[in-house]
Motif scaffolding. Structure first.
Motif, PDB file in Angstrom:
ATOM      1  N   MET A 245      -9.438   5.159  -2.350  1.00 22.70           N
ATOM      2  CA  MET A 245      -8.656   5.506  -3.542  1.00 22.70           C
ATOM      3  C   MET A 245      -7.213   5.035  -3.395  1.00 22.70           C
ATOM      4  SD  MET A 245      -9.771   9.324  -4.613  1.00 22.70           S
ATOM      5  CE  MET A 245      -8.813   9.334  -6.141  1.00 22.70           C
ATOM      6  N   ALA A 246      -6.630   5.333  -2.235  1.00 20.28           N
ATOM      7  CA  ALA A 246      -5.245   4.930  -1.995  1.00 20.28           C
ATOM      8  C   ALA A 246      -5.121   3.411  -2.065  1.00 20.28           C
ATOM      9  CB  ALA A 246      -4.773   5.458  -0.649  1.00 20.28           C
ATOM     10  N   HIS A 247      -6.099   2.702  -1.504  1.00 17.84           N
ATOM     11  CA  HIS A 247      -6.059   1.237  -1.509  1.00 17.84           C
ATOM     12  C   HIS A 247      -6.260   0.637  -2.897  1.00 17.84           C
ATOM     13  CE1 HIS A 247      -6.789   0.513   3.068  1.00 17.84           C
ATOM     14  NE2 HIS A 247      -5.561   0.910   2.773  1.00 17.84           N
ATOM     15  N   SER A 248      -6.875   1.426  -3.790  1.00 17.84           N
ATOM     16  CA  SER A 248      -7.130   0.887  -5.134  1.00 17.84           C
ATOM     17  C   SER A 248      -5.862   0.886  -5.995  1.00 17.84           C
ATOM     18  CB  SER A 248      -8.227   1.707  -5.827  1.00 17.84           C
ATOM     19  OG  SER A 248      -7.705   2.929  -6.322  1.00 17.84           O
ATOM     20  N   ILE A 249      -4.814   1.548  -5.504  1.00 16.83           N
ATOM     21  CA  ILE A 249      -3.566   1.614  -6.272  1.00 16.83           C
ATOM     22  C   ILE A 249      -2.740   0.357  -6.016  1.00 16.83           C
ATOM     23  CG2 ILE A 249      -1.419   2.901  -6.658  1.00 16.83           C
ATOM     24  CD1 ILE A 249      -2.891   5.373  -5.464  1.00 16.83           C
TER      25      ILE A 249
ATOM     26  N   GLY B 228       0.718  -2.142  -7.069  1.00 11.41           N
ATOM     27  CA  GLY B 228       2.086  -1.956  -7.556  1.00 11.41           C
ATOM     28  C   GLY B 228       2.834  -0.973  -6.679  1.00 11.41           C
ATOM     29  N   ASN B 229       4.032  -0.613  -7.100  1.00 11.62           N
ATOM     30  CA  ASN B 229       4.844   0.237  -6.229  1.00 11.62           C
ATOM     31  C   ASN B 229       5.157   1.584  -6.856  1.00 11.62           C
ATOM     32  OD1 ASN B 229       6.444  -0.771  -8.171  1.00 11.62           O
ATOM     33  ND2 ASN B 229       7.782  -1.969  -6.798  1.00 11.62           N
ATOM     34  N   GLU B 230       4.294   1.987  -7.797  1.00 11.62           N
ATOM     35  CA  GLU B 230       4.482   3.314  -8.382  1.00 11.62           C
ATOM     36  C   GLU B 230       3.141   4.026  -8.432  1.00 11.62           C
ATOM     37  OE1 GLU B 230       6.359   5.256 -12.344  1.00 11.62           O
ATOM     38  OE2 GLU B 230       6.702   3.101 -12.080  1.00 11.62           O
ATOM     39  N   LEU B 231       3.153   5.315  -8.151  1.00 10.88           N
ATOM     40  CA  LEU B 231       1.898   6.070  -8.183  1.00 10.88           C
ATOM     41  C   LEU B 231       1.489   6.355  -9.628  1.00 10.88           C
ATOM     42  CD1 LEU B 231       2.487   8.728  -5.360  1.00 10.88           C
ATOM     43  CD2 LEU B 231       1.050   6.678  -5.246  1.00 10.88           C
ATOM     44  N   PRO B 232       0.232   6.050  -9.982  1.00  3.54           N
ATOM     45  CA  PRO B 232      -0.247   6.395 -11.330  1.00  3.54           C
ATOM     46  C   PRO B 232      -0.218   7.912 -11.535  1.00  3.54           C
ATOM     47  CG  PRO B 232      -1.804   4.945 -10.190  1.00  3.54           C
ATOM     48  CD  PRO B 232      -0.800   5.382  -9.175  1.00  3.54           C
ATOM     49  N   ASP B 233      -0.257   8.332 -12.794  1.00  5.75           N
ATOM     50  CA  ASP B 233      -0.208   9.768 -13.100  1.00  5.75           C
ATOM     51  C   ASP B 233      -1.545  10.460 -12.835  1.00  5.75           C
ATOM     52  OD1 ASP B 233       2.457   9.689 -13.960  1.00  5.75           O
ATOM     53  OD2 ASP B 233       1.836   8.878 -15.888  1.00  5.75           O
ATOM     54  N   VAL B 234      -2.616   9.703 -13.052  1.00  7.81           N
ATOM     55  CA  VAL B 234      -3.961  10.243 -12.841  1.00  7.81           C
ATOM     56  C   VAL B 234      -4.808   9.182 -12.163  1.00  7.81           C
ATOM     57  CG1 VAL B 234      -6.095  11.009 -14.001  1.00  7.81           C
ATOM     58  CG2 VAL B 234      -3.880  11.775 -14.872  1.00  7.81           C
ATOM     59  N   LEU B 235      -5.592   9.579 -11.178  1.00  8.67           N
ATOM     60  CA  LEU B 235      -6.605   8.706 -10.576  1.00  8.67           C
ATOM     61  C   LEU B 235      -7.959   9.295 -10.941  1.00  8.67           C
ATOM     62  CD1 LEU B 235      -5.168   8.605  -6.914  1.00  8.67           C
ATOM     63  CD2 LEU B 235      -4.672   6.981  -8.739  1.00  8.67           C
ATOM     64  N   TYR B 236      -8.909   8.440 -11.312  1.00  8.57           N
ATOM     65  CA  TYR B 236     -10.216   8.994 -11.662  1.00  8.57           C
ATOM     66  C   TYR B 236     -11.333   8.038 -11.262  1.00  8.57           C
ATOM     67  CZ  TYR B 236     -10.225   5.957 -15.847  1.00  8.57           C
ATOM     68  OH  TYR B 236     -10.211   4.888 -16.697  1.00  8.57           O
ATOM     69  N   GLY B 237     -12.538   8.559 -11.242  1.00 17.52           N
ATOM     70  CA  GLY B 237     -13.683   7.743 -10.863  1.00 17.52           C
ATOM     71  C   GLY B 237     -14.986   8.417 -11.253  1.00 17.52           C
ATOM     72  N   GLU B 238     -16.070   7.968 -10.625  1.00 11.37           N
ATOM     73  CA  GLU B 238     -17.414   8.419 -10.991  1.00 11.37           C
ATOM     74  C   GLU B 238     -17.902   9.557 -10.098  1.00 11.37           C
ATOM     75  OE1 GLU B 238     -18.845   7.365 -13.617  1.00 11.37           O
ATOM     76  OE2 GLU B 238     -17.921   5.426 -14.027  1.00 11.37           O
ATOM     77  N   THR B 239     -18.937  10.211 -10.577  1.00  6.88           N
ATOM     78  CA  THR B 239     -19.536  11.338  -9.865  1.00  6.88           C
ATOM     79  C   THR B 239     -21.042  11.143  -9.813  1.00  6.88           C
ATOM     80  OG1 THR B 239     -17.839  12.793 -10.754  1.00  6.88           O
ATOM     81  CG2 THR B 239     -19.831  13.847  -9.929  1.00  6.88           C
TER      82      THR B 239
ATOM     83  N   HIS C  45       0.807  -1.205   0.000  1.00  9.84           N
ATOM     84  CA  HIS C  45       0.000   0.000   0.000  1.00  9.84           C
ATOM     85  C   HIS C  45       0.839   1.253   0.000  1.00  9.84           C
ATOM     86  CE1 HIS C  45      -3.752  -1.891  -0.164  1.00  9.84           C
ATOM     87  NE2 HIS C  45      -3.659  -2.492   1.004  1.00  9.84           N
ATOM     88  N   LEU C  46       0.685   1.998  -1.085  1.00  9.23           N
ATOM     89  CA  LEU C  46       1.330   3.299  -1.146  1.00  9.23           C
ATOM     90  C   LEU C  46       0.434   4.280  -0.405  1.00  9.23           C
ATOM     91  CD1 LEU C  46       2.184   3.104  -4.928  1.00  9.23           C
ATOM     92  CD2 LEU C  46       3.824   3.021  -3.078  1.00  9.23           C
TER      93      LEU C  46
END
Length: 248
Positions: A106-110, A112-123, A4-5
């Motif tokens: 959101m943090a838990h959905s990542i 691997g060991n690198e942070l993605p460039d963009v996180l997105y979801g629904e509204t 977990h990052l």
């Protein structure tokens, strides 16, 4: 290897005379169960009770700026300069995180060991009582790329978390749709865009005034033509062109 990052989120709320809707937004940020969060409020020197609302929570807010600005996107640019997190999120006054543990999820959905460039979801759209109205008309694509926005703004600006290292200022030439251009520019540079598969934001459905809506559509058209070319934009939005012609 730890799985977990724990990225730090900079949540930025821009306000101007938002006394009646700001409290819900503040509470939704400070009640997050995730603790790597800084909260920045940029106020355009409100004349109503906005500052009194902010004052009640000032122990829980990282930075407050209150001074005149040249409008929404100018204020957002000030927020960008103040942010120190891994990701930036712009949460408007009146909008809120969907759950108290949204940032945690959101943090838990990542992976691997690198942070993605963009996180997105629904509204989802809610009314003033925070009751569900409907899901946003455009829903987030399974895989997002910079070309996705040819179809329009498929991800709500508030549900688009950009990595700070990719963030650029908003282009102040656009008065209504600078966020649309901003997201496209960031996606053009992004390698990994991560779909959280979560509802991230409850968006206060107040509806844009029709006059602004027309100006905003015209601006979006210009932005699309700039990023995707005229031919593609006209092809995707023949209805838009037709309406503009018929409205003359």
């Amino acid at each position: 290897m730890h799985n977990h990052l724990t990225p730090k989120f900079s949540v930025i709320t821009v306000t101007y005379n938002a006394e009646s809707v700001l409290e819900d937004t503040i509470q939704s940020v400070i009640s997050q169960t995730y603790h790597h969060v800084e909260y920045i409020i940029v106020d355009g020197a409100s004349k109503d009770g906005t500052l009194a609302v902010i004052d009640r929570y000032k122990g829980r807010i990282t930075r407050v700026v209150s001074e005149p600005d040249k409008g929404l996107y100018d204020a957002m640019n000030k927020g960008i300069k103040l942010a120190t997190g891994d990701y930036l999120c712009f949460l408007n006054a009146g909008d809120s995180f969907h759950e108290d543990d949204t940032l945690q999820q959101m943090a838990h959905s990542i992976c691997g060991n690198e942070l993605p460039d963009v996180l997105y979801g629904e509204t989802e759209l809610v009314d003033k009582e925070r009751h569900f109205v409907r899901m946003r008309r455009l829903s987030a694509p399974e895989a997002l790329t910079w070309r996705s926005f040819k179809q329009g703004m498929l991800v709500c600006h508030q549900a688009f978390f950009a990595k700070a290292s990719l963030v650029e200022p908003y282009d102040l030439r656009y008065r209504f749709s600078a966020d649309f251009d901003w997201c496209i520019r960031i996606m053009k540079k992004a390698r990994v865009l991560h779909n959280t598969h979560l509802i991230l934001i409850d968006y206060l459905d107040e509806g844009m005034t029709t006059r602004n809506r027309h100006a905003s559509l015209k601006e979006r058209f210009r932005i699309m033509a700039h990023h995707y070319g005229w031919v593609s934009t006209v092809a995707h939005h023949a209805w838009f062109v037709l309406r503009a012609v018929l409205k003359r």
